[in-house]
Write an enzyme that holds these catalytic residues in place. Structure first.
Site, short mmCIF file in Angstrom:
data_model
loop_
_atom_site.label_atom_id
_atom_site.label_comp_id
_atom_site.label_asym_id
_atom_site.label_seq_id
_atom_site.Cartn_x
_atom_site.Cartn_y
_atom_site.Cartn_z
N ARG A 46 0.78 -4.72 -5.48
CA ARG A 46 1.18 -6.02 -4.96
C ARG A 46 1.60 -6.85 -6.16
O ARG A 46 1.20 -6.56 -7.29
CB ARG A 46 0.02 -6.67 -4.21
CG ARG A 46 -0.01 -6.22 -2.74
CD ARG A 46 -1.19 -5.39 -2.40
NE ARG A 46 -1.05 -4.79 -1.07
CZ ARG A 46 -1.85 -3.85 -0.61
NH1 ARG A 46 -2.83 -3.39 -1.34
NH2 ARG A 46 -1.66 -3.35 0.59
N ASP B 235 0.42 1.41 8.58
CA ASP B 235 -0.10 0.53 9.63
C ASP B 235 0.75 0.50 10.91
O ASP B 235 0.25 0.09 11.95
CB ASP B 235 -0.23 -0.91 9.10
CG ASP B 235 -1.18 -1.00 7.93
OD1 ASP B 235 -1.98 -0.07 7.75
OD2 ASP B 235 -1.11 -1.99 7.18
N GLY C 35 0.85 -1.21 0.00
CA GLY C 35 0.00 0.00 0.00
C GLY C 35 0.87 1.25 0.00
O GLY C 35 1.93 1.26 0.62
N THR D 88 4.68 2.15 5.43
CA THR D 88 3.31 1.65 5.62
C THR D 88 2.63 2.47 6.69
O THR D 88 3.25 2.78 7.72
CB THR D 88 3.29 0.15 6.01
OG1 THR D 88 1.96 -0.18 6.44
CG2 THR D 88 4.26 -0.20 7.12
N ARG E 243 -4.99 -2.50 8.92
CA ARG E 243 -4.98 -3.95 8.68
C ARG E 243 -5.09 -4.72 9.99
O ARG E 243 -6.06 -4.55 10.70
CB ARG E 243 -3.73 -4.35 7.88
CG ARG E 243 -3.94 -5.65 7.12
CD ARG E 243 -2.74 -6.05 6.33
NE ARG E 243 -2.60 -5.27 5.09
CZ ARG E 243 -1.78 -5.61 4.11
NH1 ARG E 243 -1.02 -6.67 4.20
NH2 ARG E 243 -1.69 -4.87 3.03
N ASP F 113 6.14 -5.18 5.69
CA ASP F 113 6.81 -6.45 5.99
C ASP F 113 6.81 -7.40 4.79
O ASP F 113 7.79 -8.10 4.54
CB ASP F 113 6.23 -7.12 7.24
CG ASP F 113 4.75 -7.40 7.14
OD1 ASP F 113 4.08 -6.77 6.28
OD2 ASP F 113 4.25 -8.23 7.91
N ASP G 281 3.03 -1.59 11.59
CA ASP G 281 3.07 -2.99 12.03
C ASP G 281 4.45 -3.62 11.89
O ASP G 281 4.58 -4.84 11.83
CB ASP G 281 2.01 -3.81 11.27
CG ASP G 281 2.19 -3.74 9.77
OD1 ASP G 281 3.04 -2.94 9.30
OD2 ASP G 281 1.48 -4.46 9.05
P1 ADP Z 1 3.43 -4.68 2.59
O1 ADP Z 1 4.78 -4.60 2.01
O2 ADP Z 1 2.79 -3.33 2.77
O3 ADP Z 1 3.37 -5.55 3.83
P2 ADP Z 1 2.21 -6.87 1.11
O4 ADP Z 1 2.20 -7.80 2.28
O5 ADP Z 1 1.00 -6.82 0.23
O6 ADP Z 1 2.46 -5.36 1.51
O7 ADP Z 1 3.48 -7.27 0.22
C1 ADP Z 1 3.87 -6.48 -0.89
C2 ADP Z 1 4.53 -7.34 -1.91
O8 ADP Z 1 5.75 -7.90 -1.39
C3 ADP Z 1 3.74 -8.55 -2.38
O9 ADP Z 1 2.76 -8.24 -3.33
C4 ADP Z 1 4.87 -9.37 -3.02
O10 ADP Z 1 5.25 -8.84 -4.25
C5 ADP Z 1 6.01 -9.13 -2.03
N1 ADP Z 1 6.08 -10.22 -1.05
C6 ADP Z 1 5.32 -10.39 0.05
N2 ADP Z 1 5.64 -11.51 0.71
C7 ADP Z 1 6.61 -12.11 0.00
C8 ADP Z 1 7.37 -13.32 0.15
N3 ADP Z 1 7.18 -14.14 1.17
N4 ADP Z 1 8.31 -13.59 -0.78
C9 ADP Z 1 8.52 -12.76 -1.82
N5 ADP Z 1 7.85 -11.61 -2.01
C10 ADP Z 1 6.91 -11.28 -1.13
O1 F6P Z 2 -1.28 -1.67 4.48
C1 F6P Z 2 -1.88 -0.42 4.27
C2 F6P Z 2 -3.37 -0.59 4.10
O2 F6P Z 2 -3.93 0.70 3.85
C3 F6P Z 2 -4.09 -1.25 5.27
O3 F6P Z 2 -4.30 -0.36 6.33
C4 F6P Z 2 -5.35 -1.72 4.58
O4 F6P Z 2 -5.90 -2.84 5.26
C5 F6P Z 2 -4.86 -2.13 3.23
O5 F6P Z 2 -3.66 -1.42 2.99
C6 F6P Z 2 -5.83 -1.84 2.12
O6 F6P Z 2 -5.29 -2.29 0.94
P1 F6P Z 2 -5.89 -2.03 -0.50
O7 F6P Z 2 -5.24 -0.77 -1.02
O8 F6P Z 2 -5.47 -3.21 -1.30
O9 F6P Z 2 -7.36 -1.89 -0.36
#
Ligand code: ADP
Ligand code: F6P
Length: 353
Positions: A78, A133, A11, A131, A177, A109, A135
Site C-alpha cells: 500500500r 475479495d 493485497g 484482488t 475484507r 478498487d 469486491d
Molecule cells: P486495493 O487496490 O486492493 O483495493 P487499497 O485500497 O489498499 O487496495 O489501495 C491500494 C493503493 O492504491 C493504496 O495504498 C494507494 O497507494 C492507492 N490508492 C487508494 N486509494 C487512492 C486514492 N483515492 N487516490 C490515490 N491513490 C489511491
Molecule cells: O484485499 C485482500 C485482503 O486479503 C483482504 O481480504 C484482507 O482483509 C486484507 O487484504 C488483508 O490485508 P493485509 O495484507 O494488509 O493484512
C-alpha cells in the site's frame, strides 16, 4: 509507446504473476520495452536508495518462469503518499524521466482510484482487477477470487471430515475484507450449514439458535462459515467480555471479535458442546492460482497492452457473461456490488426446517 510500465498494488492475488507474464509477452510482440515498478505506487515515488529497488526492466525470459507462481514478482504494497497530489506529481516525473508512456495497474478498487488520478495527469492507464475479495462490481471475475474460494473449500472439506469424526461444530473464517463472496461461495461448495457475511445483519443469539437446531437434529458437526468482515454487520451489540467471563472463560476487556472467541461463545450457548475454530487467512492469498484465474490473467494482460498500443486508455478490464471486456475506470468504480442474497438464504435456510 516508448515503454510500458506494470505494477501490482494492494493485497497480492493469485494470478498476478500470470498477468505480468502475459503483459511481457504482448509488449514483446509489439516490440515495446516493459518496466516493472516495484511495491505498488511506491516504486514511482523513487524513495529507495537504489533505482533497481524501484524500477526494473522486465525481460520475457525472466517472467516466463514465474507465470504459474503465487504472489507477485514485482512485490506489492500500500502507498498512502499516493493519495497526496504532490506525491503523484513525483510519480508523473518518474514516468516521464523513464520514458514510460503507459501503465498497467493490477490491483483492487483503491489501486484503480490511483490509476484514475494518474489518467487525469495525462498518463494512459489500464487496470486489471487483482484482488481475492471479488469486491469490484463491474466485473464477474477478479484475479485470485476463484483460487481463494478453492482454498477455502478445501479447508472446509478437511475441517468437516474431522468435525464429523469428533461430532463437534466448527467455525471457519474466510478473508474478503468487506465482501462476503468468498465465504458464501465456499459455504455453497461444501454444504456448510451456516454462513455469516457483512452484507446481511445478524445477531450472535440467532446464529447460536441455528446451531442449536442443528445439534438437536443430530448434526453435531455443523459448520459456521464467517466472512472476516461479518463483525461490521452485527445488528445488536453483544457483550462478549461479560458473557465469556461470567461463563468461566478468561478474556480481555475490549477484546475484538475473532473466530476463536466466537467459537467460545457458541460452545457456551450450545450446551457446552466443544466448538473449534480455524482462520483460513493468508493461505488464500498465497496459493497457486487455479486455471480460471491464470487464464483470465493471460487474456487480460494481452488486452491491456493491446489497448495501450492502440492509444486507448483510462480503462479497466473485466469479464461479463464469461467474456473479457473493458470499460472506463470511472464508470466501473460507480458500479454497485450485487450480493447473492438468494444463495445466502439457501445456505442458511435449507437445513433449518
Ligand atoms: P486495493 O487496490 O486492493 O483495493 P487499497 O485500497 O489498499 O487496495 O489501495 C491500494 C493503493 O492504491 C493504496 O495504498 C494507494 O497507494 C492507492 N490508492 C487508494 N486509494 C487512492 C486514492 N483515492 N487516490 C490515490 N491513490 C489511491
Ligand atoms: O484485499 C485482500 C485482503 O486479503 C483482504 O481480504 C484482507 O482483509 C486484507 O487484504 C488483508 O490485508 P493485509 O495484507 O494488509 O493484512
Amino acid at each position: 509507446m516508448r515503454k510500458i510500465g506494470v505494477l501490482t498494488s494492494g493485497g497480492d492475488a493469485p494470478g498476478m504473476n500470470a498477468a505480468i507474464m502475459s503483459i511481457a509477452k504482448s509488449a514483446s510482440r509489439y516490440g515495446i520495452p516493459l518496466v516493472g515498478i516495484k511495491r505498488g505506487y511506491n516504486g514511482l515515488l523513487r524513495k529507495s536508495t537504489s533505482i533497481k529497488e524501484d524500477l526494473q526492466e522486465l525481460h520475457l525470459d525472466t517472467v516466463l518462469d514465474i507465470a504459474d507462481r503465487p504472489g507477485t514478482y514485482l512485490r506489492t504494497a500500500r502507498c498512502d503518499e499516493f493519495r497526496d497530489p504532490a506525491w503523484r506529481e513525483v510519480a508523473v516525473k518518474t514516468l516521464h524521466d523513464m520514458e514510460i508512456d503507459g501503465l498497467v495497474i493490477i490491483g483492487g478498487d483503491g489501486s484503480f482510484q490511483g490509476a484514475m488520478r494518474l489518467c487525469e495527469l495525462g498518463i494512459p492507464c489500464i487496470g486489471i482487477p487483482g484482488t481475492i475479495d471479488n469486491d469490484l462490481a463491474y466485473t464477474e471475475m477478479t484475479l485470485g477470487y476463484e483460487t481463494a474460494v478453492q482454498v477455502c473449500t478445501e479447508a472446509i472439506r478437511s475441517i468437516r471430515a474431522t468435525s464429523r469424526s469428533h461430532d463437534r461444530p466448527h467455525v471457519v473464517e474466510c478473508m474478503g475484507r468487506h465482501c462476503g463472496d468468498i465465504a458464501l461461495k465456499a459455504a455453497c461448495a461444501t454444504g456448510a450449514e451456516i454462513v455469516v457475511v457483512p452484507e446481511v445483519p445478524w445477531t450472535v443469539e440467532e446464529v447460536a439458535a441455528r446451531l442449536n437446531k442443528q445439534i438437536a437434529k443430530g448434526n453435531t458437526r455443523a459448520t459456521i462459515v464467517l466472512a472476516e468482515g461479518c463483525w461490521d454487520s452485527l445488528a445488536e451489540p453483544f457483550d462478549m467480555y461479560g458473557f465469556l467471563t461470567s461463563h468461566g472463560k478468561q478474556c480481555f476487556e475490549g477484546e475484538p471479535w475473532s473466530a476463536m472467541r466466537f467459537a467460545s461463545v457458541m460452545k457456551r450457548m450450545c450446551g457446552m458442546i466443544e466448538v473449534r475454530s480455524t482462520v483460513v487467512g493468508y493461505t488464500q492469498r498465497g496459493a497457486y492460482p487455479v486455471a480460471k484465474d491464470s487464464a483470465f490473467a493471460f487474456e487480460a494482460g494481452n488486452v491491456a497492452v493491446k489497448l495501450l498500443h492502440e492509444g486507448i486508455s483510462n480503462q479497466v478490464i473485466g469479464t461479463r457473461q464469461g467474456r473479457v471486456f473493458h470499460m472506463p475506470i470511472e464508470e466501473a468504480l460507480k458500479a454497485e456490488h450485487t450480493f447473492r442474497h438468494d444463495l445466502y438464504n439457501l445456505v442458511n435456510d435449507i437445513d433449518q426446517r
